[in-house]
Design an enzyme around this catalytic site. Structure first.
Site, PDB file in Angstrom:
ATOM      1  N   CYS A 117       0.812  -1.224   0.000  1.00 23.18           N
ATOM      2  CA  CYS A 117       0.000   0.000   0.000  1.00 23.18           C
ATOM      3  C   CYS A 117       0.847   1.277   0.000  1.00 23.18           C
ATOM      4  CB  CYS A 117      -0.936   0.009   1.207  1.00 23.18           C
ATOM      5  SG  CYS A 117      -1.885  -1.506   1.335  1.00 23.18           S
ATOM      6  N   HIS A 256      -3.524   6.641   2.436  1.00 19.58           N
ATOM      7  CA  HIS A 256      -3.949   5.330   1.959  1.00 19.58           C
ATOM      8  C   HIS A 256      -5.308   5.019   2.588  1.00 19.58           C
ATOM      9  CE1 HIS A 256      -4.272   1.226   1.007  1.00 19.58           C
ATOM     10  NE2 HIS A 256      -4.056   0.803   2.244  1.00 19.58           N
ATOM     11  N   ASN A 287     -10.274  -0.336  -0.436  1.00 22.07           N
ATOM     12  CA  ASN A 287      -8.810  -0.303  -0.295  1.00 22.07           C
ATOM     13  C   ASN A 287      -8.204  -0.889  -1.564  1.00 22.07           C
ATOM     14  OD1 ASN A 287      -6.135  -0.963   0.295  1.00 22.07           O
ATOM     15  ND2 ASN A 287      -6.576  -1.720   2.355  1.00 22.07           N
TER      16      ASN A 287
HETATM   17  O1  UT7 Z   1      -4.148  -1.768   3.551  1.00 20.09           O
HETATM   18  C1  UT7 Z   1      -3.211  -1.656   4.569  1.00 20.09           C
HETATM   19  C2  UT7 Z   1      -3.303  -2.611   5.647  1.00 20.09           C
HETATM   20  N1  UT7 Z   1      -4.626  -2.943   6.068  1.00 20.09           N
HETATM   21  C3  UT7 Z   1      -5.073  -2.550   7.235  1.00 20.09           C
HETATM   22  O2  UT7 Z   1      -4.411  -1.789   7.908  1.00 20.09           O
HETATM   23  C4  UT7 Z   1      -6.366  -3.137   7.683  1.00 20.09           C
HETATM   24  C5  UT7 Z   1      -6.516  -2.887   9.127  1.00 20.09           C
HETATM   25  N2  UT7 Z   1      -7.609  -3.623   9.763  1.00 20.09           N
HETATM   26  C6  UT7 Z   1      -8.914  -3.303   9.593  1.00 20.09           C
HETATM   27  O3  UT7 Z   1      -9.288  -2.457   8.805  1.00 20.09           O
HETATM   28  C7  UT7 Z   1      -9.888  -4.016  10.500  1.00 20.09           C
HETATM   29  O4  UT7 Z   1      -9.170  -4.794  11.419  1.00 20.09           O
HETATM   30  C8  UT7 Z   1     -10.924  -4.928   9.758  1.00 20.09           C
HETATM   31  C9  UT7 Z   1     -11.912  -4.067   9.027  1.00 20.09           C
HETATM   32  C10 UT7 Z   1     -10.202  -5.859   8.808  1.00 20.09           C
HETATM   33  C11 UT7 Z   1     -11.690  -5.754  10.773  1.00 20.09           C
HETATM   34  O5  UT7 Z   1     -12.315  -4.906  11.751  1.00 20.09           O
HETATM   35  P1  UT7 Z   1     -12.143  -5.212  13.310  1.00 20.09           P
HETATM   36  O6  UT7 Z   1     -12.975  -4.213  14.015  1.00 20.09           O
HETATM   37  O7  UT7 Z   1     -10.663  -5.226  13.595  1.00 20.09           O
HETATM   38  O8  UT7 Z   1     -12.793  -6.620  13.460  1.00 20.09           O
HETATM   39  P2  UT7 Z   1     -12.149  -7.987  14.002  1.00 20.09           P
HETATM   40  O9  UT7 Z   1     -11.257  -8.581  12.954  1.00 20.09           O
HETATM   41  O10 UT7 Z   1     -11.575  -7.785  15.359  1.00 20.09           O
HETATM   42  O11 UT7 Z   1     -13.444  -8.878  14.105  1.00 20.09           O
HETATM   43  C12 UT7 Z   1     -14.506  -8.526  14.999  1.00 20.09           C
HETATM   44  C13 UT7 Z   1     -15.659  -9.475  14.758  1.00 20.09           C
HETATM   45  C14 UT7 Z   1     -15.255 -10.943  14.717  1.00 20.09           C
HETATM   46  O12 UT7 Z   1     -16.287 -11.691  15.326  1.00 20.09           O
HETATM   47  P3  UT7 Z   1     -16.159 -12.182  16.843  1.00 20.09           P
HETATM   48  O13 UT7 Z   1     -14.924 -13.016  16.889  1.00 20.09           O
HETATM   49  O14 UT7 Z   1     -16.050 -10.937  17.668  1.00 20.09           O
HETATM   50  O15 UT7 Z   1     -17.439 -12.930  17.053  1.00 20.09           O
HETATM   51  C15 UT7 Z   1     -15.225 -11.256  13.264  1.00 20.09           C
HETATM   52  O16 UT7 Z   1     -15.469 -12.623  12.979  1.00 20.09           O
HETATM   53  O17 UT7 Z   1     -16.254  -9.193  13.492  1.00 20.09           O
HETATM   54  C16 UT7 Z   1     -16.361 -10.409  12.729  1.00 20.09           C
HETATM   55  N3  UT7 Z   1     -16.240 -10.074  11.328  1.00 20.09           N
HETATM   56  C17 UT7 Z   1     -17.313  -9.779  10.561  1.00 20.09           C
HETATM   57  N4  UT7 Z   1     -18.627  -9.709  10.823  1.00 20.09           N
HETATM   58  C18 UT7 Z   1     -19.441  -9.366   9.821  1.00 20.09           C
HETATM   59  C19 UT7 Z   1     -15.110  -9.981  10.566  1.00 20.09           C
HETATM   60  N5  UT7 Z   1     -15.436  -9.644   9.319  1.00 20.09           N
HETATM   61  C20 UT7 Z   1     -16.797  -9.514   9.292  1.00 20.09           C
HETATM   62  C21 UT7 Z   1     -17.699  -9.161   8.276  1.00 20.09           C
HETATM   63  N6  UT7 Z   1     -19.000  -9.107   8.578  1.00 20.09           N
HETATM   64  N7  UT7 Z   1     -17.304  -8.865   7.012  1.00 20.09           N
END
Ligand code: UT7
Length: 330
Positions: A117, A256, A287
């Site tokens: 990125c 980004h 992204n």
């Molecule tokens: O491009 C450069 C590098 N990229 C980044 O820097 C990305 C950085 N990370 C992020 O943008 C975020 O971490 C994400 C958007 C990828 C995820 O958001 P989060 O708030 O960190 O969620 P999480 O991974 O901690 O997941 C929270 C919950 C989980 O469920 P449980 O374990 O709490 O029951 C996931 O399974 O959200 C669930 N989850 C979803 N639920 C509905 C993960 N993806 C989804 C989804 N829809 N698409």
């Protein structure tokens, strides 16, 4: 690193987006997710998806043509091409060589640059060094990504984030202003947080026919999130402080576009007014890795948000880990 001597600036920018729009409602039909979750957790509503036969060099060439036209520079005045991509058409030849041929340019050095990125900022920085040292006059920097080709369309934690597209910039000498300084960095110890073991965007279709995890992007999103906020903030401060620039002096931060929550957190730490000083296009673009910053810059210029004399800050973070920030006086 601050700069003295020959000024180097961006003479023109351009972008290209594939026609197909993939909305959150479409994703609701593909994986167990909701528009509400995607919108509140990421800020993304829709993203573009390249056609099956559309590659990074195709999209990059289209963006490059726009940038050349906006710079009023003919292809034969370009004496170096750099393509930042993590989704090259092939392992080799480089996407830059394919793009060079599509633009009808020959005999100039052309190469790909892999910094995920942060690739566009890395590319602009490399181009600047060649121009500043007098080894090149006009360098074309393209950032093009077909992330749909390396997305696991059954993985809801990643497939909701990414889109395809390309951005480009033509760099050359300017009388004053231009690139005032940049800071680039990397930390390979974070390599396992975001990776794709193999990629070839011509091979994989856009909708997840990748048979094994080896061909798709894998990410530890929540760990990356914290690194992104810290490293994008640090990179911005590292580049502006020695220049004597305060955040108030920055007309627009063009970051980004990974996640609205990351960008708001960075904005808060930098003490900027997000409403007026933070450029966002992720709602409609998602992204697009290296292409995100390049397209955001091109769109900000096109919308008249960047005018002559303005100080802008590009700021990116991504797989590698890599990061980069750059101050430009337009
Ligand atoms: O491009 C450069 C590098 N990229 C980044 O820097 C990305 C950085 N990370 C992020 O943008 C975020 O971490 C994400 C958007 C990828 C995820 O958001 P989060 O708030 O960190 O969620 P999480 O991974 O901690 O997941 C929270 C919950 C989980 O469920 P449980 O374990 O709490 O029951 C996931 O399974 O959200 C669930 N989850 C979803 N639920 C509905 C993960 N993806 C989804 C989804 N829809 N698409």
């Amino acid at each position: 690193m601050t700069e003295t001597g020959r000024h180097v600036g961006i003479l023109g920018t351009g972008s290209y987006l594939p026609e197909k729009v993939l909305t959150n409602a479409d994703l609701e039909r593909m994986v167990d997710t909701t528009d509400e979750w995607i919108t509140t957790r990421t800020g993304i509503k829709e993203r573009r998806i390249a056609a099956d036969d559309e590659t990074a060099s195709d999209m990059g060439a289209a963006a490059a043509r726009n940038a050349l036209a906006n710079a009023s520079i003919g292809p034969d005045s370009i004496d170096m091409i750099i393509v930042a991509t993590i989704t090259p058409d092939n392992y080799f030849p480089s996407t830059a060589c394919l793009l060079q041929h599509k633009l009808g340019i020959s005999d100039v050095p052309s190469f790909d640059l892999s910094a995920a990125c942060s690739g566009f900022i890395y590319g602009v920085s490399v181009a600047k060094q060649f121009i500043r040292s007098g080894h090149a006059e006009h360098v074309l920097v393209v950032a093009s990504e077909k992330l749909s080709a390396i997305t696991d369309w059954s993985d809801r934690s990643t497939c909701i984030l990414f889109g395809d597209g390309a951005g480009a910039a033509v760099l050359g000498p300017v009388d004053n202003g231009g690139i005032l300084g940049e800071h680039l960095g990397s930390d390979g110890s974070g390599g396992d947080l975001l990776y794709c073991r193999a990629t070839a965007s011509r091979v994989n279709g856009p909708h997840g026919v990748s048979p094994v995890a080896v061909n798709t992007l894998q990410m530890q999103g929540n760990v990356l999130f914290k690194h992104a906020v810290r490293l994008m903030t640090d990179a911005a401060l590292t580049v502006i402080k020695p220049l004597g620039i305060k955040t108030d002096d920055i007309k627009l931060i063009i970051p980004h576009q990974a996640n609205i929550r990351i960008l708001n957190a960075v904005g808060k730490k930098l003490g900027i007014d997000a409403e007026t000083q933070l450029y966002l296009n992720l709602e409609k673009r998602g992204n697009m890795s290296a292409a995100s910053t390049a397209i955001a810059l091109a769109e900000a210029v096109e919308e008249g948000r960047v005018e002559k004399g303005d100080i802008i800050l590009l700021d990116a973070f991504g797989g590698g880990l890599t990061w980069g920030a750059m101050v430009i006086q337009w």
